[in-house]
Design a protein around this motif. Structure first.
Motif, PDB file in Angstrom:
ATOM      1  N   ALA A  72     117.056   2.831  48.421  1.00 15.81           N
ATOM      2  CA  ALA A  72     117.591   3.036  49.771  1.00 15.81           C
ATOM      3  C   ALA A  72     118.917   2.307  49.900  1.00 15.81           C
ATOM      4  O   ALA A  72     118.991   1.090  49.689  1.00 15.81           O
ATOM      5  CB  ALA A  72     116.601   2.527  50.807  1.00 15.81           C
ATOM      6  N   ALA A  73     119.956   3.052  50.223  1.00 12.99           N
ATOM      7  CA  ALA A  73     121.294   2.481  50.353  1.00 12.99           C
ATOM      8  C   ALA A  73     121.893   2.904  51.683  1.00 12.99           C
ATOM      9  O   ALA A  73     121.422   3.849  52.323  1.00 12.99           O
ATOM     10  CB  ALA A  73     122.191   2.937  49.198  1.00 12.99           C
ATOM     11  N   GLU A  74     122.940   2.208  52.094  1.00 15.00           N
ATOM     12  CA  GLU A  74     123.579   2.523  53.366  1.00 15.00           C
ATOM     13  C   GLU A  74     125.067   2.251  53.297  1.00 15.00           C
ATOM     14  O   GLU A  74     125.536   1.464  52.461  1.00 15.00           O
ATOM     15  CB  GLU A  74     122.957   1.698  54.498  1.00 15.00           C
ATOM     16  CG  GLU A  74     123.156   0.190  54.333  1.00 15.00           C
ATOM     17  CD  GLU A  74     122.526  -0.613  55.449  1.00 15.00           C
ATOM     18  OE1 GLU A  74     121.911   0.010  56.347  1.00 15.00           O
ATOM     19  OE2 GLU A  74     122.648  -1.853  55.441  1.00 15.00           O
ATOM     20  N   ALA A  75     125.799   2.913  54.175  1.00 15.33           N
ATOM     21  CA  ALA A  75     127.210   2.626  54.392  1.00 15.33           C
ATOM     22  C   ALA A  75     127.336   1.688  55.583  1.00 15.33           C
ATOM     23  O   ALA A  75     126.425   1.585  56.404  1.00 15.33           O
ATOM     24  CB  ALA A  75     127.977   3.921  54.646  1.00 15.33           C
ATOM     25  N   ARG A  76     128.474   1.003  55.664  1.00 15.82           N
ATOM     26  CA  ARG A  76     128.713   0.091  56.781  1.00 15.82           C
ATOM     27  C   ARG A  76     130.040   0.431  57.429  1.00 15.82           C
ATOM     28  O   ARG A  76     131.061   0.548  56.740  1.00 15.82           O
ATOM     29  CB  ARG A  76     128.740  -1.363  56.294  1.00 15.82           C
ATOM     30  CG  ARG A  76     127.382  -1.929  55.977  1.00 15.82           C
ATOM     31  CD  ARG A  76     127.435  -3.300  55.328  1.00 15.82           C
ATOM     32  NE  ARG A  76     128.397  -4.209  55.915  1.00 15.82           N
ATOM     33  CZ  ARG A  76     128.558  -5.479  55.531  1.00 15.82           C
ATOM     34  NH1 ARG A  76     127.816  -5.952  54.544  1.00 15.82           N
ATOM     35  NH2 ARG A  76     129.448  -6.246  56.101  1.00 15.82           N
TER      36      ARG A  76
END
Length: 204
Positions: free
Chosen positions: A116-120
């Protein structure tokens, strides 16, 4: 409109590749193909246009001033680089939309491997559990962009500790090998370029 071309460059000198990107962008016309350049670089720090307050490294790795946005980052063997030479006007894209395509391609690739990854919004790039795994930087000239993304795969992360990556003190880094993604560099490059091509084709 021609399909996006993939160029496999292998290990290349950063300054030489930058000059080639600049030259390709300067001579583009309405028929010039959009291209994704896949490469790795020998150890080098690159310092973007936002140079105020940057902590420079105290080691023997060279530092190059470059024309992308952002502050300082590190490139080295074991890091996948994909340069995106895209005619934004022809593709009806703005820079923010292209950044989202790059981020979402990375996030989707990692999700395929149960990460699980995300942008900021405050710090472009892609993050896993607060650690940065991928960096982004672009340059726009005559509505055509170059530079692109870097994904940490299987590299020495120590040089990041000698800088504030992208201007963020204490930023921790991670890479696909630490996340137990059992793919070689070439396989990751193939999967990620395919996702980029698909997302770019969707807006063309």
């Amino acid at each position: 409109m021609p399909d996006v071309e993939i160029r496999q460059l292998g290990l290349t000198d950063y300054a030489v590749t930058l000059a080639e990107m600049q030259a390709y962008t300067a001579q583009r016309n309405a028929d010039s193909s959009d291209q994704l350049w896949v490469t790795e670089h020998p150890p080098v720090y690159t310092l973007g246009l936002n140079r105020r307050g940057v902590r420079l490294p105290d080691n023997s790795i060279p530092v190059l001033n470059v024309d992308r946005g952002g502050k300082i980052t590190y490139h080295g063997p074991g890091q996948l680089i994909i340069y995106c030479l895209i005619d934004l006007a022809r593709s009806h894209l703005n820079v923010r939309q292209l950044v989202s395509i790059l981020e979402n391609s990375l996030i989707d690739f990692l999700a395929d491997h149960s990460v699980a990854a995300e942008a900021r919004a405050d710090a472009p790039g892609v993050y896993v559990d607060g650690k940065k795994i991928a960096s982004l930087g672009l340059r726009l000239k005559n509505q055509c962009c170059y530079h692109g993304l870097s994904l940490n795969v299987d590299m020495d992360l120590q040089p990041f500790a000698d800088i504030d990556p992208c201007g963020y003190a204490g930023m921790q880094m991670t890479q696909t090998t630490e996340l137990k993604i059992p793919l070689a560099m070439a396989d990751i490059a193939a999967a990620l370029t395919q996702k980029l091509k698909e997302k770019l084709a969707h807006v063309r």
